[in-house]
Write an enzyme that holds these catalytic residues in place. Structure first.
Site, PDB file in Angstrom:
ATOM      1  N   PRO A 253      -3.306  49.080   7.556  1.00  0.00           N
ATOM      2  CA  PRO A 253      -1.943  48.892   8.056  1.00  0.00           C
ATOM      3  C   PRO A 253      -0.963  49.911   7.484  1.00  0.00           C
ATOM      4  CG  PRO A 253      -2.920  46.775   7.487  1.00  0.00           C
ATOM      5  CD  PRO A 253      -3.850  47.827   6.971  1.00  0.00           C
ATOM      6  N   TYR A 254      -1.068  50.172   6.196  1.00  0.00           N
ATOM      7  CA  TYR A 254      -0.185  51.124   5.527  1.00  0.00           C
ATOM      8  C   TYR A 254      -0.416  52.542   6.041  1.00  0.00           C
ATOM      9  CZ  TYR A 254       2.098  53.441   1.514  1.00  0.00           C
ATOM     10  OH  TYR A 254       2.905  54.193   0.703  1.00  0.00           O
ATOM     11  N   ALA A 255      -1.698  52.929   6.101  1.00  0.00           N
ATOM     12  CA  ALA A 255      -2.037  54.273   6.566  1.00  0.00           C
ATOM     13  C   ALA A 255      -1.582  54.499   7.993  1.00  0.00           C
ATOM     14  CB  ALA A 255      -3.549  54.486   6.447  1.00  0.00           C
TER      15      ALA A 255
END
Length: 250
Positions: free
Chosen positions: A152-154
């Site tokens: 999700p962050y990437a």
């Protein structure tokens, strides 16, 4: 005083990299509006900033409330009459493998990272046109290298890089620079992660040619000052790896 008389918005300014950038900015003459959900930390950091810049302000705001994002820009413009610099630093995320990632995980990352970056650029654009301003957005090695358990962050960070390049192409005609910092720094989040994952942290340190984690003000903040100043007037659409040499983009 590279930023004398400049007005800057910094999201996620109540701690970590955001605080470091805020301190670096006010020491160079800027007036800063820090934006954060954490009222207690925001007010504490504001007192630190006001030692150098008495007019700096704190705006408490949940960045995931998309309809309220333009009000941040309006408050700053009303208070100071202009906006010179927009720093989109805030981002919250939860670690999970792709297999175990939920829609809630994706929503958290995009609602606090990508969407605020997009909509604040959009809202600030009329003011940045007037000042030929600067935009600084944030990416991460997690997206560039595809670190496990950070889907999700990437994804949100790479979406920020993509929209920043588009913005650089669209906004250049107005004299607006849009650049990206990809840091490794001693933020509270990183140090908490390091404490919980000592072996992974040690391996990460071994992969940093400079042999250390960056300081939020002295290392990351100073690069942000450069990107916010006239010194970077002919740089746009670039990702600056402020990570001690960990990733070398080609």
């Amino acid at each position: 005083m590279k930023l004398k008389n400049k007005v800057a918005i910094i999201t996620g300014g109540a701690g970590g990299i955001g605080r470091g950038i805020g301190m670096a900015f006010v020491k160079e003459g800027a007036t800063v509006a820090i934006v954060d959900l954490d009222k207690e930390s925001g007010e504490r950091v504001l007192k630190e900033l006001q030692e150098y810049s008495p007019d700096s302000i704190f705006i408490q705001q949940d960045l995931s409330k998309r309809d309220e994002l333009p009000s941040i820009v309006e408050k700053v413009a009303d208070a100071f009459g202009k906006i010179d610099i927009l720093v989109n630093n805030a981002h919250a995320s939860k670690m999970a493998s792709i297999e175990k990632t939920t829609q809630k995980d994706l929503d958290l990352s995009f609602n606090t990272g990508f969407y605020p970056t997009f909509y604040l650029m959009q809202a600030a654009l009329p003011y940045l046109k007037e000042t030929k301003g600067k935009i600084i957005n944030f990416s991460s090695g997690a997206g560039i290298e595809g670190h496990p358990n950070q889907g999700p962050y990437a994804a949100a960070k790479e979406a920020i890089r993509g929209i920043s390049r588009v913005a650089a192409n669209e906004f250049g005609q107005f004299g607006i620079n849009v650049n990206i910092i990809s840091p490794i720094a001693k933020s509270e989040g990183i140090m908490e992660w390091a404490e919980n994952n000592p072996e992974i942290y040690d391996n990460m340190l071994k992969g940093i040619p400079m042999g250390r984690i960056g300081e939020v003000e002295e290392d990351i903040g100073r690069v942000a000052v450069f990107l916010a100043s006239k010194d970077s007037d002919y740089i746009t659409g670039q990702t600056l790896m402020v990570d001690g040499g960990s990733i070398k983009l080609r």
